[in-house]
Design a protein around this motif. Structure first.
Motif, mmCIF file in Angstrom:
data_model
loop_
_atom_site.group_PDB
_atom_site.id
_atom_site.type_symbol
_atom_site.label_atom_id
_atom_site.label_comp_id
_atom_site.label_asym_id
_atom_site.label_seq_id
_atom_site.Cartn_x
_atom_site.Cartn_y
_atom_site.Cartn_z
ATOM 1 N N LEU A 167 0.819 -1.218 0.000
ATOM 2 C CA LEU A 167 0.000 0.000 0.000
ATOM 3 C C LEU A 167 0.855 1.271 0.000
ATOM 4 O O LEU A 167 0.323 2.370 -0.123
ATOM 5 N N GLY A 168 2.175 1.086 0.157
ATOM 6 C CA GLY A 168 3.076 2.234 0.082
ATOM 7 C C GLY A 168 3.814 2.558 1.353
ATOM 8 O O GLY A 168 4.358 3.661 1.493
ATOM 9 N N ASN A 169 3.849 1.605 2.298
ATOM 10 C CA ASN A 169 4.515 1.824 3.579
ATOM 11 C C ASN A 169 5.853 1.087 3.597
ATOM 12 O O ASN A 169 5.924 -0.095 3.933
ATOM 13 N N ASP A 170 6.895 1.796 3.238
ATOM 14 C CA ASP A 170 8.224 1.194 3.163
ATOM 15 C C ASP A 170 8.644 0.663 4.528
ATOM 16 O O ASP A 170 8.480 1.326 5.554
ATOM 17 N N GLY A 171 9.210 -0.552 4.511
ATOM 18 C CA GLY A 171 9.720 -1.147 5.748
ATOM 19 C C GLY A 171 8.694 -1.912 6.546
ATOM 20 O O GLY A 171 9.030 -2.488 7.583
ATOM 21 N N TRP A 172 7.441 -1.931 6.071
ATOM 22 C CA TRP A 172 6.398 -2.676 6.772
ATOM 23 C C TRP A 172 6.060 -3.917 5.958
ATOM 24 O O TRP A 172 5.383 -3.856 4.934
ATOM 25 N N ASN A 173 6.569 -5.065 6.414
ATOM 26 C CA ASN A 173 6.299 -6.347 5.775
ATOM 27 C C ASN A 173 6.466 -7.440 6.830
ATOM 28 O O ASN A 173 6.893 -7.173 7.961
ATOM 29 N N ASP A 210 2.718 8.886 8.251
ATOM 30 C CA ASP A 210 3.678 8.273 7.335
ATOM 31 C C ASP A 210 4.177 6.945 7.904
ATOM 32 O O ASP A 210 3.679 6.461 8.922
ATOM 33 N N SER A 211 5.161 6.340 7.259
ATOM 34 C CA SER A 211 5.630 5.015 7.673
ATOM 35 C C SER A 211 6.399 5.035 8.985
ATOM 36 O O SER A 211 6.729 3.984 9.526
ATOM 37 N N LYS A 212 6.670 6.231 9.519
ATOM 38 C CA LYS A 212 7.245 6.368 10.860
ATOM 39 C C LYS A 212 6.158 6.723 11.873
ATOM 40 O O LYS A 212 6.448 7.013 13.027
ATOM 41 N N LEU A 213 4.901 6.744 11.399
ATOM 42 C CA LEU A 213 3.714 7.010 12.211
ATOM 43 C C LEU A 213 3.587 8.470 12.613
ATOM 44 O O LEU A 213 2.851 8.808 13.550
ATOM 45 N N LYS A 214 4.272 9.354 11.900
ATOM 46 C CA LYS A 214 4.196 10.786 12.163
ATOM 47 C C LYS A 214 3.034 11.407 11.381
ATOM 48 O O LYS A 214 2.848 11.112 10.202
ATOM 49 N N VAL A 215 2.285 12.281 12.037
ATOM 50 C CA VAL A 215 1.155 12.946 11.392
ATOM 51 C C VAL A 215 1.681 13.918 10.330
ATOM 52 O O VAL A 215 2.579 14.719 10.590
#
Length: 596
Positions: free
Chosen positions: A111-117, A547-552
């Motif tokens: 879905l576009g979240n780098d590093g999440w697998n 984002d993928s670091k969970l920052k708003v």
């Protein structure tokens, strides 16, 4: 208005909040405070005793939310239980501790979240819970596992709860083996499809509920750098707006009728849950500009995706009469005094008996197995593609459609989860007799809802519209799966636990075709309370909030770490996934600040 200062201010003391607080406070140089609206019920017998789970629903430990009327569920409003206590929903849930499938976590990355697998994420399950030892593998239905997740050594204590010799576990596995659908190993090693015996978040030593407050907080509650405030209602995030991006600098909250402010030197971390995290963002000025303007809220950041993309697992079940010899929990469901008294005495004395579990021991993750049904779903996928467009909400819908399309057409990917329940289920009023129910939840619903503020009053419940079964594909896929319940109930050892011929508690649950299944679903679907996605971790061009670091997006020093940030909810029960998600969130924060 008294002020205090901490490195990290965490809003919400549920699963995510307590996991992150515990991990961040491992570094003694960091001062961490948690604001939790509920109270600490760690010593409450209702919380500790597994079988008392139903009495917590609707109690003072439950926010007691309700959905808007659902057009596709015959206009019904659905109860949405969410924990209002230290430990959040882990204090009131039904203890089921199951993982997502590997492909679902890999979809987060797609879905576009780098590093999440899966390869990155799987270690966080092992960090969160302790895998129990097994003394009677055959009885428990786990003797066929080629391998078990023995590396899991985390704070949460999991077990194969209840009566280990109850025949339902082995019967479930034997019947699915006959059907050709059994998990080859511990599903926490990377589940795909198949039946398995599931874990519960119940301590195998004490046989009491193991949850975020008891497992994570209690062992570290004496840390001088960690403070928990219960009964503290966060009212608003405070911002420094002197730079191009607003920066979160603290939180305004009320405690015992008095307003306070607490400042953060590093970050404000939101962990208020899928229904309340977007509510807090909106009241604080982050959300759809038009909505905020209509409520007289000063805009801090126009972020229209806040509160959108609400996901849940719709659940439906069929109850069958059980043979007289099998033990069920129907007497507890009926609240029979002659059963409750002895059960309480047995549990108090030996921690065994009817109150030692909620009677959910067995699960199965399955694709649609009927070839004709699969062909029909393939046709419907072509007919129900989302409209093209470059708007973020359109890009998000297209991205989710592509993930669901791949899952629904892949015979190795689960689109539903089945579970056995040792009692009649969703029956009002309860009826006499013994029953075993088979429940079904839709794993990858395409229907999306929303949650938004009703007013700028923090005490007002949000407007919650899950929009259940609004996508025609969801109703079709769920109906196809519902018809397979009869096959399970009629097969092998599991069928031996039920009276013959099969006796349905509800005559309407005799699903003779797909249309009768759809009609039954619209009348009987309820929520599994697995709510997520309302502050989704997605690229901003796909309608993301973090984002993928969970920052708003567009706000400095502000993160969301709970189920609202989960981009695609788990294959089945969400509890284990949120523990692992929060463990990874804590690592991301530690890495950014170079913490131990």
């Amino acid at each position: 208005m008294a002020e205090a200062s901490y490195d990290f201010v965490i809003i919400g003391g549920g699963v995510a909040g307590l996991v992150v607080a515990t991990r961040l406070s491992e570094d003694p140089s960091q001062r961490v405070i948690v604001l939790e609206a509920g109270q600490d019920h760690s010593s409450d017998t209702r919380v500790k005793t597994p079988g008392f789970y139903p009495v917590l629903l609707g109690s003072e430990l439950d926010w007691g939310f309700q959905s808007e009327a659902q057009p596709n569920l015959n206009g019904r409003s659905i109860l949405l239980h969410q924990g209002k206590a230290l430990g959040g929903s882990s204090a009131i849930n039904a203890h089921v501790f199951v993982p997502p499938t590997k492909d679902l976590i890999d979809a987060w990355g797609a879905l576009g979240n780098d590093g999440w697998n899966w390869d990155t994420f799987k270690k966080y399950f092992a960090k969160a819970y302790t895998s129990p030892s097994v003394a009677s593998a055959a009885e428990l239905g786990v003797s066929g596992w080629a391998s078990k997740n023995d590396l899991a050594q985390g704070p949460l204590k999991a077990s194969f709860s209840g009566n280990s010799s109850h025949p339902v576990r082995k019967a479930w596995i034997d019947s699915f083996s006959q059907l050709g659908h059994v998990a080859e190993h511990d599903p926490f090693l990377g589940a795909s499809t198949g039946a398995f015996t599931c874990l519960s978040s119940i301590d195998p030593a004490t046989r009491e509920r193991s949850y975020a407050a008891s497992a994570y907080y209690q062992p570290v509650k004496d840390r001088e750098n960690l403070k928990i405030l219960t009964g503290a209602v966060a009212e608003k995030i405070l911002f420094d707006r002197s730079d191009a991006n607003a920066k979160a600098k603290g939180v305004r909250y009320t405690l015992n009728g008095t307003t306070h402010e607490v400042l953060s030197t590093k970050e404000v971390i939101i962990a208020a849950g899928a229904l309340q995290s977007p509510k807090l963002l909106e009241i604080s000025g982050i959300g759809n500009a038009n909505l905020l303007q209509s409520h007289g809220i000063e805009l801090v950041k126009d972020l229209p995706a806040v509160g959108e993309n609400l996901q849940d697992h719709p659940l439906c079940s069929i109850s069958f009469e059980a043979v007289d010899e099998v033990d069920t929990l129907d007497a507890l469901v009926r609240q029979e005094p002659e059963a409750i008294g002895p059960a309480m005495q047995e549990y108090a004395t030996t921690q065994t008996g009817l109150l030692s579990s909620v009677g959910v021991y067995s699960y199965a993750y399955l694709p649609i197995l009927d070839p004709q049904g699969k062909d029909l779903v393939k046709q419907m996928l072509l007919q129900n593609q989302p409209p093209p467009g470059n708007q973020p909400e359109m890009a998000r819908a297209q991205a989710y459609y592509e993930v669901a399309e791949q899952a629904l057409l892949d015979s190795g990917t689960a689109s539903a989860a089945y579970l056995a329940i040792l009692a009649q289920h969703n029956v009002a009023p309860p009826v006499p007799g013994k029953h075993i129910s088979i429940g079904l939840m839709l794993s990858q619903a395409l229907s999306r809802g929303s949650v938004h503020i009703r007013s700028k009053d923090i005490g007002a419940a949000p407007v919650i519209d899950p929009n259940y079964l609004s996508n025609p594909l969801d109703l079709e896929v769920m109906a196809q799966h519902m018809r397979y319940i009869e096959t399970i109930a009629s097969t092998g050892a599991f069928s031996d636990l039920l009276k013959k011929p099969l006796k349905h508690l509800d005559p309407d649950s005799r699903l003779v075709d797909v249309e009768s299944a759809k009609k039954y679903l619209q009348s009987h679907v309820i929520s599994m309370w697995h709510l997520g996605g309302t502050c989704a971790m997605l690229p901003q061009e796909k309608g993301g909030v973090v984002d993928s670091k969970l920052k708003v997006y567009g706000i400095d020093k502000l993160r969301v770490v709970d189920s609202s940030a989960v981009p695609l909810i788990s294959t089945a029960n969400l509890q284990a996934t949120v523990y692992a998600f929060a463990e990874r969130a804590a690592d991301l924060i530690k890495q950014e600040y170079g913490l131990n």
